[in-house]
Design a protein around this motif. Structure first.
Motif, PDB file in Angstrom:
ATOM      1  N   ALA A   1       0.836  -1.206   0.000  1.00  0.00           N
ATOM      2  CA  ALA A   1       0.000   0.000   0.000  1.00  0.00           C
ATOM      3  C   ALA A   1       0.867   1.251   0.000  1.00  0.00           C
ATOM      4  O   ALA A   1       0.571   2.220  -0.700  1.00  0.00           O
ATOM      5  N   ILE A   2       1.952   1.227   0.773  1.00  0.00           N
ATOM      6  CA  ILE A   2       2.780   2.430   0.901  1.00  0.00           C
ATOM      7  C   ILE A   2       3.587   2.691  -0.363  1.00  0.00           C
ATOM      8  O   ILE A   2       3.680   3.827  -0.830  1.00  0.00           O
ATOM      9  N   ILE A   3       4.166   1.642  -0.923  1.00  0.00           N
ATOM     10  CA  ILE A   3       4.948   1.843  -2.141  1.00  0.00           C
ATOM     11  C   ILE A   3       4.039   2.323  -3.265  1.00  0.00           C
ATOM     12  O   ILE A   3       4.396   3.194  -4.057  1.00  0.00           O
TER      13      ILE A   3
ATOM     14  N   THR B   1      11.027   5.192  -0.155  1.00  0.00           N
ATOM     15  CA  THR B   1       9.678   5.736  -0.332  1.00  0.00           C
ATOM     16  C   THR B   1       9.327   6.667   0.820  1.00  0.00           C
ATOM     17  O   THR B   1       8.801   7.765   0.609  1.00  0.00           O
ATOM     18  N   VAL B   2       9.640   6.227   2.043  1.00  0.00           N
ATOM     19  CA  VAL B   2       9.301   7.054   3.204  1.00  0.00           C
ATOM     20  C   VAL B   2      10.081   8.374   3.169  1.00  0.00           C
ATOM     21  O   VAL B   2       9.536   9.438   3.433  1.00  0.00           O
TER      22      VAL B   2
ATOM     23  N   GLY C   1       4.125   7.748  -2.583  1.00  0.00           N
ATOM     24  CA  GLY C   1       4.205   6.475  -3.287  1.00  0.00           C
ATOM     25  C   GLY C   1       4.299   6.623  -4.794  1.00  0.00           C
ATOM     26  O   GLY C   1       4.411   7.727  -5.335  1.00  0.00           O
ATOM     27  N   LEU C   2       4.274   5.459  -5.479  1.00  0.00           N
ATOM     28  CA  LEU C   2       4.413   5.445  -6.936  1.00  0.00           C
ATOM     29  C   LEU C   2       3.353   6.290  -7.620  1.00  0.00           C
ATOM     30  O   LEU C   2       3.624   6.957  -8.612  1.00  0.00           O
TER      31      LEU C   2
ATOM     32  N   LYS D   1       4.610   6.686  12.623  1.00  0.00           N
ATOM     33  CA  LYS D   1       4.356   5.625  11.652  1.00  0.00           C
ATOM     34  C   LYS D   1       5.454   5.552  10.598  1.00  0.00           C
ATOM     35  O   LYS D   1       5.785   4.479  10.122  1.00  0.00           O
ATOM     36  N   TYR D   2       6.062   6.690  10.286  1.00  0.00           N
ATOM     37  CA  TYR D   2       7.143   6.643   9.305  1.00  0.00           C
ATOM     38  C   TYR D   2       8.420   6.063   9.921  1.00  0.00           C
ATOM     39  O   TYR D   2       9.182   5.369   9.254  1.00  0.00           O
TER      40      TYR D   2
END
Lengths: 323, 252, 285
Positions: free
Chosen positions: A248-250, A291-292, A298-299, C92-93
């Motif tokens: 989900a994050i990426i 990513t972070v 994200g993408l 969270k990060y």
């Protein structure tokens, strides 16, 4: 209505493209199923601001319930998936209502503890879940309406069913995220204290977000078990929750299409890389960190950035021509 | 007919009594200010009134209803809204969206509408949002992102958020805090205008403003009410002078 | 009865290892409210470094000396290169960044040593058993209890009696205050992070002869450390000690009664503690 008119063709195009472009039907099936799962995570993280390690609970639960309904109840696959969805919604309401009683790191730890509990419960109840071996030989019972039989007994038919589910679930979630409920969730994510002072019962909003997230994740988990004819114990492992989160994050959590990109990236790149480099998860860890730090959106945000850049370039080029 | 009264309101933390036996009486359509030096218990009192903190003992009556045990989210639907001392907005949303969210907060179900589009739900807030935009002077900046506003403008929107809820009583927590001297009249004019329609309870440490615009002033000291009266009475009260001696003697 | 006592002692041994594993996690949390999801990986790498040293030199004592230093250095290197840039981010990060680090370390270990676990034998001087009357107990396990207890005392002494310890304790009460006193709080944090890693690595060394080294022991250890820290209270040294012992004994005693239930129970206990008493047994109010 305009919302559906705009997004329906895009979603159908994605489902068709996955079928036509990807090297195998099973890969395309997996991409769409995990896109739904990533979307479930994205609803929680991107809209409600909740980082949960609990998604594997709903995923595994959906897989077990759908499978058990096929084996023991003998109901058709559609009913089985609906039962799985209802179970997902119920457990998500429970897990959500308990977990949101704490905030920040304690919330995260609670979701982590619940996943571990779900894992050990599944492991212990091996008469039902098959324990370590998983639940084997899960059938796909066909639907029988007035003597007219709908079976999903080939991989093409199964893909068609998954694609229809994908389009409908995404349309539903697009509608929800564009509703006042979706906007209120975003407000709560941005400033919980203010939202409370304005009269919003923040906890019920979060519980409802959990219910939406848990239902679609359980539905997708059910489809995944029917797809594999198998419900492995690894579905409820903590590592599954981690993978769902990373996906989900990426992909990007602020936009429903981020979930598609995240799933596409993990499933397809994973499939390609793992063929010649088994330890590609090493790369995934690095990508997560990058990513972070560098692409929080994200993408999908990267993709939008490229579009914007191109349209600007194209736009300025065309105005130059005009002048 | 008071709109808000407190009856022996007390809040203690263990042994320490932050607020003791405070009896407030706020009349409708007035501007009632609570002032006092640091540590007087103003903020604790405010937290008790807004429901952020539970009282240790005593009662709060709002519009003839006992609200002492209601959480903060329950009070706004009764007609009681608040602003924050430290600006607290939805910074990624536009001014209009901020006000819409505020206006819908008084309804217990509108925020849960997940199947109809947000645009159709917020239609019913149009009047309230327009009123807030107009009163706070944001008509031309309604589509600006809240995070892009200047500090003074954010303070105005902070009050606007409470107004969009069309409350009977508005609780303002140091609305001028952190504002430049030039911007302060903007807020004090606004607050003064509000009492035409609603009641204002103001917590403030800026003595000058309070003396200028209030109808009634409650001076607190060490968690208790020291003295209460009109600005003129307060200005000439010996005890108030002593309490502020060496501190903020802006009334001089 | 004798079996019970045997399990109790085993639980004690497990508990002191859990303490060493968790104390760094709890103190770094106390200092900067930072949650390190890569903490379990230090434990795992500690076990692997032990495996390497023991199989190269055959000397466990050398591993006991060197491996913790290697892990401490690794921890500081990670802190300086990646982790410290996440301090300004939301919780969270921070979690996601350290999760990424943990994943990379785990995969790196699999790349080098493969997915199958390795066995580490205890030093020959500690092979065999101790006999006290009728009661027999493995020498190595007895050593682990005694040695860890000693380390616990050293850590306690370091926190209570040294200037560094006083700063760490003050910093976990109020980091801003300590910063105002002119102490370089980020430097203090780096060192604490490194020492926490060192202790987790030490736990890995001690655990290696008992359970071997495998790539997934880091994830398992992280779960255990969370349970310990939650039960004991985030940021508390005493909490990590008592929490470690409680979890160790509970697991050990349960394992002879209902093995699958042991893990179930500790996670249930963790959830119950967070819900009913979020500050744990000894956490700051």
């Amino acid at each position: 209505m305009s919302l559906e008119l705009k997004h329906c063709p895009i979603l159908i195009a994605i489902a068709l493209a996955a079928f036509l472009v990807l090297p195998s039907i099973s890969l395309a099936t997996e991409v769409l199923i995990f896109a739904i799962i990533a979307l479930g995570c994205s609803i929680l993280l991107g809209y409600a601001g909740l980082l949960s390690f609990g998604q594997a609970i709903f995923f595994g639960l959906g897989a077990y319930v759908a499978s058990l309904s096929q084996i023991h109840l003998g109901v058709n696959f559609l009913v089985g998936l609906l039962i799985a969805t209802a179970a997902g919604a119920t457990v998500a309401a429970l897990v959500g209502a308990l977990a949101i009683r704490r905030q920040g790191i304690y919330f995260v730890m609670l979701t982590l503890a619940f996943t571990q509990l779900a894992f050990f419960v599944s492991y212990t109840l091996d008469e039902w879940t098959g324990g370590d071996n998983g639940l084997l030989d899960v059938p796909r019972n066909s639907v029988d309406i007035f003597g007219f039989e709908i079976a999903i007994d080939s991989s093409e038919k199964f893909y068609a069913f998954v694609a229809i589910s994908f389009v409908l679930i995404f349309l539903g979630m697009i509608r929800i995220t564009h509703s006042q409920f979706g906007r209120t969730l975003l407000a709560i994510k941005q400033n919980e204290e203010r939202a409370t002072a304005l009269g919003y019962s923040v906890k019920w909003y979060k519980v409802l977000a959990f219910i939406f997230s848990g239902s679609i994740t359980a539905y997708a988990g059910g489809m995944y078990a029917l797809f594999l004819n198998f419900a492995p114990l690894s579905n409820v492992e903590l590592i599954m929750s981690e993978h769902i989160l990373i996906m989900a994050i990426i992909g990007g959590t602020g936009n429903v299409y981020g979930a598609v990109l995240g799933s596409l990236f993990l499933v397809v790149v994973g499939d390609m890389l793992s063929a010649f480099w088994e330890r590609w998860l090493f790369l995934l860890g690095g990508i997560l960190i990058l990513t972070v730090f560098y692409m929080r959106g994200g993408l999908i945000s990267g993709l939008y950035g490229v579009f914007e850049f191109l349209s600007q370039k194209f736009g300025s080029a065309s105005t130059q021509k005009e002048s | 007919m008071s709109i808000l009264t407190t009856n022996r309101l007390t809040k203690s933390y263990g042994e320490f009594k932050a607020v003791t036996d405070v009896n407030l009486d706020v009349q409708p359509n007035t501007l009632h200010a609570v002032i006092g030096p640091n540590g007087a218990g103003k903020t604790t009192l405010f937290h008790c009134l807004t429901g952020v903190q539970r009282l240790t003992s005593g009662r709060i009556l709002f519009d003839n209803k006992e609200i002492s045990k209601l959480g903060p989210e329950k009070r706004s639907s009764l007609g009681m809204s608040r602003s924050f001392q430290v600006t607290s907005l939805f910074l990624e949303m536009t001014v209009r969206e901020n006000l819409q969210i505020a206006a819908l907060g008084v309804s217990s179900i509108d925020g849960f509408r997940f199947w109809s589009s947000s645009a159709s739900t917020v239609k019913k807030t149009a009047a309230a949002v327009d009123y807030a935009l107009e009163t706070t002077g944001f008509e031309n900046r309604a589509e600006t992102i809240a995070g892009d506003l200047s500090h003074g403008q954010q303070r105005m929107l902070e009050v606007g958020m409470a107004l969009a809820q069309q409350p009977k009583l508005i609780l303002l927590d140091e609305p001028t805090s952190g504002m430049g001297v030039d911007d302060i009249p903007m807020i004090s004019d606004l607050v003064r205008r509000l009492t035409k329609d609603i009641t204002v309870l103001l917590i403030e440490h800026n003595m000058g403003i309070v003396l200028e615009i209030s109808d009634k002033i409650t001076v607190m000291q060490l968690g208790q009410i020291l003295v209460e009266g009109t600005p003129n009475q307060i200005k000439n009260d010996q005890r108030v002078r002593e309490a502020y001696l060496g501190g903020e003697t802006e009334d001089a | 009865m004798e079996l019970f006592f045997f399990q109790l002692l085993n639980g004690l041994g497990l508990g002191v290892i859990y303490f060493l594993l968790s104390v760094g996690l709890t103190i770094t949390f106390g200092l900067l409210n930072f949650v390190n999801f890569a903490h379990g990986a230090f434990y795992m790498v500690g076990a692997y470094v032990t495996f390497v040293i023991v199989s190269l030199t055959g000397n466990f004592w050398l591993a006991l000396l060197i491996a913790p230093l290697v892990i401490g250095t690794l921890a500081i290197a990670l802190e300086q290169s990646v982790v410290k840039f996440s301090y300004v981010l939301e919780h969270k990060y921070q979690i996601l960044v350290t999760l990424g680090v943990a994943l990379m370390l785990q995969e790196l270990v699999i790349m080098i040593w493969g997915p199958i676990g390795k066995n580490v034998s205890p030093p020959s001087s500690l092979a065999g058993i101790i006999e006290i009357g009728d009661f027999i107990y493995p020498k190595y396990r007895a050593f682990v209890i005694a040695f860890s207890a000693l380390i616990a005392i050293v850590v306690w002494w370091g926190l209570e009696k040294t200037k560094f310890g006083a700063l760490v304790r003050a910093g976990s009460e109020n980091a801003q205050m300590v910063g105002l006193l002119g102490v370089n709080i980020t430097r203090l944090f780096s060192i604490t992070f490194g020492l926490g890693g060192l202790l987790a690595g030490l736990a890995g060394v001690l655990a290696a002869p008992l359970r071997g080294a495998d790539p997934f022991m880091g994830v398992e250890a992280l779960g255990i450390a969370f349970i310990v820290v939650v039960i004991g209270g985030m940021g508390s040294f005493l909490g990590a000690l008592v929490g470690g012992l409680v979890v160790g004994v509970m697991q050990s005693v349960m394992s002879s009664v209902w093995p699958e239930g042991a893990s179930l129970m500790v996670y249930a206990a963790m959830a119950a503690v967070i819900l009913s008493r979020p500050r744990g047994l000894f956490g700051r109010a």
